[in-house]
Design a protein around this motif. Structure first.
Motif, mmCIF file in Angstrom:
data_model
loop_
_atom_site.group_PDB
_atom_site.id
_atom_site.type_symbol
_atom_site.label_atom_id
_atom_site.label_comp_id
_atom_site.label_asym_id
_atom_site.label_seq_id
_atom_site.Cartn_x
_atom_site.Cartn_y
_atom_site.Cartn_z
ATOM 1 N N THR A 1 15.005 7.794 13.904
ATOM 2 C CA THR A 1 14.652 7.629 12.601
ATOM 3 C C THR A 1 13.006 8.314 12.491
ATOM 4 O O THR A 1 12.643 8.914 11.644
ATOM 5 N N ILE A 2 12.262 7.866 13.644
ATOM 6 C CA ILE A 2 10.859 8.290 13.485
ATOM 7 C C ILE A 2 10.732 9.784 13.605
ATOM 8 O O ILE A 2 10.267 10.509 12.945
ATOM 9 N N VAL A 3 11.682 10.256 14.531
ATOM 10 C CA VAL A 3 11.735 11.988 14.766
ATOM 11 C C VAL A 3 11.957 12.541 13.301
ATOM 12 O O VAL A 3 11.426 13.359 13.025
ATOM 13 N N GLN A 4 13.145 12.061 12.653
ATOM 14 C CA GLN A 4 13.656 12.622 11.449
ATOM 15 C C GLN A 4 12.358 12.423 10.225
ATOM 16 O O GLN A 4 12.173 13.268 9.583
ATOM 17 N N ALA A 5 11.915 11.335 10.284
ATOM 18 C CA ALA A 5 10.657 10.982 9.198
ATOM 19 C C ALA A 5 9.662 12.073 9.755
ATOM 20 O O ALA A 5 8.918 12.584 8.724
ATOM 21 N N ALA A 6 9.319 12.130 10.910
ATOM 22 C CA ALA A 6 8.105 13.157 11.325
ATOM 23 C C ALA A 6 8.207 14.519 10.887
ATOM 24 O O ALA A 6 7.573 15.121 10.362
ATOM 25 N N VAL A 7 9.486 14.839 10.891
ATOM 26 C CA VAL A 7 9.975 16.372 10.749
ATOM 27 C C VAL A 7 9.808 16.404 8.962
ATOM 28 O O VAL A 7 9.034 17.383 8.706
ATOM 29 N N ALA A 8 10.104 15.598 8.523
ATOM 30 C CA ALA A 8 10.038 15.444 6.984
ATOM 31 C C ALA A 8 8.620 15.276 6.622
ATOM 32 O O ALA A 8 8.038 16.073 5.512
ATOM 33 N N GLY A 9 7.989 14.456 7.128
ATOM 34 C CA GLY A 9 6.682 14.394 6.894
ATOM 35 C C GLY A 9 5.565 15.461 7.116
ATOM 36 O O GLY A 9 4.838 15.769 6.454
ATOM 37 N N PHE B 1 0.784 -1.136 -0.026
ATOM 38 C CA PHE B 1 -0.159 0.141 -0.037
ATOM 39 C C PHE B 1 0.784 1.244 -0.065
ATOM 40 O O PHE B 1 0.730 2.082 -0.858
ATOM 41 N N VAL B 2 1.708 1.359 0.687
ATOM 42 C CA VAL B 2 2.826 2.523 0.943
ATOM 43 C C VAL B 2 3.503 2.615 -0.261
ATOM 44 O O VAL B 2 3.407 3.650 -0.788
ATOM 45 N N ASN B 3 3.881 1.652 -1.136
ATOM 46 C CA ASN B 3 4.630 1.791 -2.201
ATOM 47 C C ASN B 3 3.310 2.392 -3.137
ATOM 48 O O ASN B 3 4.046 3.017 -4.144
ATOM 49 N N ALA B 4 2.360 2.036 -3.327
ATOM 50 C CA ALA B 4 1.326 2.309 -4.181
ATOM 51 C C ALA B 4 0.973 3.595 -4.228
ATOM 52 O O ALA B 4 0.651 4.322 -5.101
ATOM 53 N N ILE B 5 1.167 4.257 -3.075
ATOM 54 C CA ILE B 5 0.891 5.629 -2.856
ATOM 55 C C ILE B 5 2.185 6.776 -2.876
ATOM 56 O O ILE B 5 2.305 7.752 -2.715
ATOM 57 N N GLY B 6 3.217 6.038 -3.584
ATOM 58 C CA GLY B 6 4.544 6.598 -3.745
ATOM 59 C C GLY B 6 5.313 7.074 -2.389
ATOM 60 O O GLY B 6 6.357 7.809 -2.460
ATOM 61 N N GLU B 7 5.360 6.108 -1.465
ATOM 62 C CA GLU B 7 5.853 6.279 -0.338
ATOM 63 C C GLU B 7 6.740 4.916 0.241
ATOM 64 O O GLU B 7 6.820 4.029 -0.488
ATOM 65 N N LYS B 8 7.577 5.091 1.103
ATOM 66 C CA LYS B 8 8.260 4.033 1.592
ATOM 67 C C LYS B 8 8.181 3.887 3.149
ATOM 68 O O LYS B 8 7.960 4.826 3.745
ATOM 69 N N PRO B 9 8.177 2.770 3.778
ATOM 70 C CA PRO B 9 8.053 2.576 5.219
ATOM 71 C C PRO B 9 9.261 3.082 5.766
ATOM 72 O O PRO B 9 10.420 3.191 5.194
ATOM 73 N N ILE B 10 9.166 3.689 6.932
ATOM 74 C CA ILE B 10 10.501 4.390 7.547
ATOM 75 C C ILE B 10 11.008 3.431 8.319
ATOM 76 O O ILE B 10 12.066 3.705 8.898
#
Length: 116
Positions: free
Chosen positions: A71-79, A52-61
């Motif tokens: 990793t979660i904090v860095q991805a959240a800031v980017a998100g 699903f995540v790949n289908a919407i053009g994203e990748k799991p963190i």
């Protein structure tokens, strides 16, 4: 926020639609975030989440076995900096595919009913 109560689908969609960002691992939470155009971060635990995540053009963190706070904090800031429009095109493609499947299912049911 961690949701523990039971909600109707419409209520759950409304709640998620008011999030600034959803960090989740359950498929339906991720789908609802995508539908409500809420930026999302996925933690993988199952291939269906990855698909699903790949289908919407994203990748799991990360995965449940391999993820850390940084990793979660860095991805959240980017998100938080992403706009929902970045995922919209892919979500519309998925909606179209789902509609095709629904149309085919109803056509099959109609054929069965006509044979009766």
């Amino acid at each position: 926020m961690c949701i523990r109560d039971r909600y109707k689908t419409e209520e759950f969609l409304s709640i998620i639609g008011n999030f600034d960002l959803l960090i989740g691992m359950r498929l339906h939470a991720l789908v609802f975030a995508a539908v409500m155009q809420t930026p999302l971060l996925a933690i993988s635990y199952d291939p269906k989440v990855d698909s699903f995540v790949n289908a919407i053009g994203e990748k799991p963190i990360g995965t449940v076995e391999k993820i850390d706070r940084d990793t979660i904090v860095q991805a959240a800031v980017a998100g938080w900096q992403k706009t929902p429009l970045e995922q919209n095109k892919n979500i519309e493609i998925l909606r179209h595919k789902a509609q095709i499947n629904s149309d085919k299912a109803f056509a099959l049911l109609k054929k069965v009913e006509e044979k009766r």
